[in-house]
Motif scaffolding. Structure first.
Motif, PDB file in Angstrom:
ATOM      1  N   LEU A  75       9.349  14.647  -5.956  1.00 27.83           N
ATOM      2  CA  LEU A  75      10.407  13.979  -5.188  1.00 27.83           C
ATOM      3  C   LEU A  75      10.025  12.511  -5.000  1.00 27.83           C
ATOM      4  O   LEU A  75       9.609  12.074  -3.925  1.00 27.83           O
ATOM      5  N   TYR A  76      10.178  11.745  -6.079  1.00 27.85           N
ATOM      6  CA  TYR A  76       9.633  10.385  -6.106  1.00 27.85           C
ATOM      7  C   TYR A  76      10.401   9.407  -5.224  1.00 27.85           C
ATOM      8  O   TYR A  76       9.799   8.520  -4.615  1.00 27.85           O
ATOM      9  N   GLN A  77      11.714   9.522  -5.167  1.00 29.18           N
ATOM     10  CA  GLN A  77      12.473   8.600  -4.323  1.00 29.18           C
ATOM     11  C   GLN A  77      12.094   8.762  -2.857  1.00 29.18           C
ATOM     12  O   GLN A  77      11.962   7.769  -2.124  1.00 29.18           O
ATOM     13  N   GLN A  78      11.918  10.002  -2.428  1.00 30.06           N
ATOM     14  CA  GLN A  78      11.496  10.246  -1.050  1.00 30.06           C
ATOM     15  C   GLN A  78      10.085   9.691  -0.810  1.00 30.06           C
ATOM     16  O   GLN A  78       9.801   9.155   0.262  1.00 30.06           O
ATOM     17  N   ALA A  79       9.224   9.826  -1.810  1.00 25.12           N
ATOM     18  CA  ALA A  79       7.857   9.299  -1.688  1.00 25.12           C
ATOM     19  C   ALA A  79       7.887   7.775  -1.565  1.00 25.12           C
ATOM     20  O   ALA A  79       7.144   7.190  -0.762  1.00 25.12           O
ATOM     21  N   GLU A  80       8.747   7.136  -2.348  1.00 30.46           N
ATOM     22  CA  GLU A  80       8.879   5.680  -2.265  1.00 30.46           C
ATOM     23  C   GLU A  80       9.320   5.258  -0.862  1.00 30.46           C
ATOM     24  O   GLU A  80       8.816   4.273  -0.305  1.00 30.46           O
ATOM     25  N   PHE A  81      10.258   6.010  -0.303  1.00 24.94           N
ATOM     26  CA  PHE A  81      10.742   5.703   1.043  1.00 24.94           C
ATOM     27  C   PHE A  81       9.597   5.747   2.056  1.00 24.94           C
ATOM     28  O   PHE A  81       9.499   4.886   2.940  1.00 24.94           O
ATOM     29  N   CYS A  82       8.729   6.746   1.926  1.00 21.66           N
ATOM     30  CA  CYS A  82       7.595   6.872   2.851  1.00 21.66           C
ATOM     31  C   CYS A  82       6.696   5.638   2.789  1.00 21.66           C
ATOM     32  O   CYS A  82       6.261   5.116   3.825  1.00 21.66           O
ATOM     33  N   LEU A  83       6.413   5.174   1.574  1.00 25.86           N
ATOM     34  CA  LEU A  83       5.546   4.004   1.432  1.00 25.86           C
ATOM     35  C   LEU A  83       6.231   2.743   1.944  1.00 25.86           C
ATOM     36  O   LEU A  83       5.570   1.854   2.503  1.00 25.86           O
ATOM     37  N   GLU A  84       7.530   2.658   1.757  1.00 21.13           N
ATOM     38  CA  GLU A  84       8.268   1.510   2.300  1.00 21.13           C
ATOM     39  C   GLU A  84       8.164   1.481   3.825  1.00 21.13           C
ATOM     40  O   GLU A  84       8.062   0.409   4.437  1.00 21.13           O
ATOM     41  N   GLU A  85       8.194   2.661   4.442  1.00 23.23           N
ATOM     42  CA  GLU A  85       8.041   2.738   5.894  1.00 23.23           C
ATOM     43  C   GLU A  85       6.658   2.255   6.326  1.00 23.23           C
ATOM     44  O   GLU A  85       6.509   1.575   7.342  1.00 23.23           O
ATOM     45  N   ILE A  86       5.644   2.602   5.548  1.00 22.08           N
ATOM     46  CA  ILE A  86       4.282   2.132   5.858  1.00 22.08           C
ATOM     47  C   ILE A  86       4.222   0.616   5.756  1.00 22.08           C
ATOM     48  O   ILE A  86       3.620  -0.062   6.600  1.00 22.08           O
ATOM     49  N   LEU A  87       4.865   0.073   4.726  1.00 14.60           N
ATOM     50  CA  LEU A  87       4.815  -1.375   4.507  1.00 14.60           C
ATOM     51  C   LEU A  87       5.569  -2.158   5.577  1.00 14.60           C
ATOM     52  O   LEU A  87       5.307  -3.351   5.768  1.00 14.60           O
ATOM     53  N   LEU A  88       6.487  -1.498   6.270  1.00 16.44           N
ATOM     54  CA  LEU A  88       7.136  -2.172   7.392  1.00 16.44           C
ATOM     55  C   LEU A  88       6.125  -2.499   8.488  1.00 16.44           C
ATOM     56  O   LEU A  88       6.235  -3.514   9.177  1.00 16.44           O
ATOM     57  N   SER A  89       5.131  -1.617   8.648  1.00 16.24           N
ATOM     58  CA  SER A  89       4.097  -1.826   9.666  1.00 16.24           C
ATOM     59  C   SER A  89       2.910  -2.610   9.128  1.00 16.24           C
ATOM     60  O   SER A  89       2.287  -3.371   9.857  1.00 16.24           O
ATOM     61  N   THR A  90       2.587  -2.399   7.834  1.00 15.97           N
ATOM     62  CA  THR A  90       1.421  -3.063   7.236  1.00 15.97           C
ATOM     63  C   THR A  90       1.826  -3.693   5.897  1.00 15.97           C
ATOM     64  O   THR A  90       1.442  -3.194   4.829  1.00 15.97           O
ATOM     65  N   PRO A  91       2.598  -4.775   5.940  1.00 22.24           N
ATOM     66  CA  PRO A  91       3.122  -5.366   4.693  1.00 22.24           C
ATOM     67  C   PRO A  91       2.038  -5.897   3.753  1.00 22.24           C
ATOM     68  O   PRO A  91       2.303  -6.076   2.559  1.00 22.24           O
ATOM     69  N   ASN A  92       0.848  -6.157   4.273  1.00 20.38           N
ATOM     70  CA  ASN A  92      -0.221  -6.703   3.441  1.00 20.38           C
ATOM     71  C   ASN A  92      -1.206  -5.646   2.951  1.00 20.38           C
ATOM     72  O   ASN A  92      -2.307  -5.981   2.503  1.00 20.38           O
ATOM     73  N   ALA A  93      -0.822  -4.392   3.025  1.00 18.39           N
ATOM     74  CA  ALA A  93      -1.689  -3.307   2.557  1.00 18.39           C
ATOM     75  C   ALA A  93      -1.621  -3.240   1.031  1.00 18.39           C
ATOM     76  O   ALA A  93      -0.700  -2.645   0.463  1.00 18.39           O
ATOM     77  N   ASN A  95      -3.378  -1.665  -1.130  1.00 22.05           N
ATOM     78  CA  ASN A  95      -3.482  -0.330  -1.729  1.00 22.05           C
ATOM     79  C   ASN A  95      -2.152   0.419  -1.681  1.00 22.05           C
ATOM     80  O   ASN A  95      -1.825   1.180  -2.600  1.00 22.05           O
ATOM     81  N   VAL A  96      -1.371   0.195  -0.633  1.00 20.69           N
ATOM     82  CA  VAL A  96      -0.054   0.833  -0.533  1.00 20.69           C
ATOM     83  C   VAL A  96       0.908   0.214  -1.547  1.00 20.69           C
ATOM     84  O   VAL A  96       1.710   0.921  -2.174  1.00 20.69           O
ATOM     85  N   GLN A  97       0.825  -1.101  -1.720  1.00 12.96           N
ATOM     86  CA  GLN A  97       1.644  -1.761  -2.735  1.00 12.96           C
ATOM     87  C   GLN A  97       1.341  -1.183  -4.117  1.00 12.96           C
ATOM     88  O   GLN A  97       2.256  -0.886  -4.899  1.00 12.96           O
ATOM     89  N   ALA A  98       0.057  -0.985  -4.404  1.00 14.12           N
ATOM     90  CA  ALA A  98      -0.331  -0.433  -5.706  1.00 14.12           C
ATOM     91  C   ALA A  98       0.125   1.014  -5.846  1.00 14.12           C
ATOM     92  O   ALA A  98       0.577   1.437  -6.918  1.00 14.12           O
ATOM     93  N   ARG A  99       0.004   1.792  -4.786  1.00 22.11           N
ATOM     94  CA  ARG A  99       0.436   3.190  -4.846  1.00 22.11           C
ATOM     95  C   ARG A  99       1.938   3.274  -5.105  1.00 22.11           C
ATOM     96  O   ARG A  99       2.402   4.129  -5.875  1.00 22.11           O
ATOM     97  N   LEU A 100       2.688   2.373  -4.481  1.00 25.39           N
ATOM     98  CA  LEU A 100       4.131   2.341  -4.718  1.00 25.39           C
ATOM     99  C   LEU A 100       4.410   1.981  -6.179  1.00 25.39           C
ATOM    100  O   LEU A 100       5.303   2.558  -6.816  1.00 25.39           O
ATOM    101  N   GLY A 101       3.630   1.046  -6.705  1.00 29.75           N
ATOM    102  CA  GLY A 101       3.770   0.692  -8.114  1.00 29.75           C
ATOM    103  C   GLY A 101       3.496   1.880  -9.017  1.00 29.75           C
ATOM    104  O   GLY A 101       4.193   2.094 -10.021  1.00 29.75           O
ATOM    105  N   GLU A 102       2.490   2.676  -8.670  1.00 29.73           N
ATOM    106  CA  GLU A 102       2.153   3.859  -9.474  1.00 29.73           C
ATOM    107  C   GLU A 102       3.288   4.881  -9.474  1.00 29.73           C
ATOM    108  O   GLU A 102       3.610   5.465 -10.509  1.00 29.73           O
TER     109      GLU A 102
END
Length: 224
Positions: A75-93, A95-102
């Motif tokens: 369920l990749y779209q849902q997974a992307e949404f989760c990481l976007e939520e993390i980036l709202l709190s930690t936009p400079n993470a 590792n999260v940016q890279a995980r979203l890229g993966e």
């Protein structure tokens, strides 16, 4: 934690009893989620995480856990949404940016907007190494994504003006082949330097082995 299935089920019943009296007891809610995963009840674990995040929307750890559960179910779209939520709190993470890229890279072939997904993947990897220069995982992903997108664009023969229409769901247009080739060359150079230093220090970790394999495959493709 107990490993016997009957013992795990008994623990689950005990957690349910505690939560029946105190539904907002977060530590027990999280232990229950971990227990559900141990019992291979991923769907129940996802539902429990969603309920937890309804009351604790800034719980980064839970968003990350839910993301990986979604990935495990494809369920990749849902997974992307989760990481976007993390980036709202930690936009400079980075590792999260890279995980979203993966995740974008992995799911691109299954989407209706393959070019847009790969372009966004490239952008996320670029952001990760912008935030953390020398982040090997970011460079590794950048090379994979930029090379794949270059191959698709080269084979399709589309004009740059047509590319932008393929990425309407994302912020930026699809990069040109020239830009992608420069990004790939930059990533290749950094990865080659990482592999060289590891060789000198005799520290060939599994990550370095992946880097070396990618560089070898890239060299072989160029020679064909």
């Amino acid at each position: 934690m107990a490993e016997d299935p009957s013992a795990l089920l008994q623990m689950l019943r005990e957690y349910d009893e505690i939560l029946a009296e105190n539904p907002t007891f977060t530590p027990v809610r999280k232990r229950r989620i971990a227990l559900l995963q141990s019992l291979s009840r991923e769907s129940d674990a996802m539902n429990a995480l969603i309920e937890l995040l309804d009351t604790s929307p800034t719980d980064i750890e839970s968003w990350a856990e839910l993301c990986e559960l979604y990935v495990s179910q494809g369920l990749y779209q849902q997974a992307e949404f989760c990481l976007e939520e993390i980036l709202l709190s930690t936009p400079n993470a980075w590792n999260v940016q890279a995980r979203l890229g993966e995740i974008l890279y992995t799911s691109a072939s299954a989407t209706q907007d393959q070019l847009g997904s790969l372009a966004e993947s490239v952008r996320r990897f670029c952001r990760s190494i912008e935030l953390c220069n020398g982040y090997v995982r970011g460079y590794y992903g950048l090379k994979l994504a930029s090379d794949k997108l270059t191959g698709i664009l080269s084979n399709s023969g589309r004009a740059d003006s047509q590319m932008s229409n393929s990425s309407r769901n994302y912020e930026l247009a699809v990069p040109s082949v020239e830009v992608l080739q420069k990004l790939s060359e930059s990533a290749t150079s950094m990865l080659a330097e990482v592999a060289r230093k590891a060789s000198l220090n005799d520290s060939r970790s599994p990550d370095i082995a992946f880097v070396e394999d990618l560089l070898k495959a890239s060299t072989m493709n160029r020679q064909r």
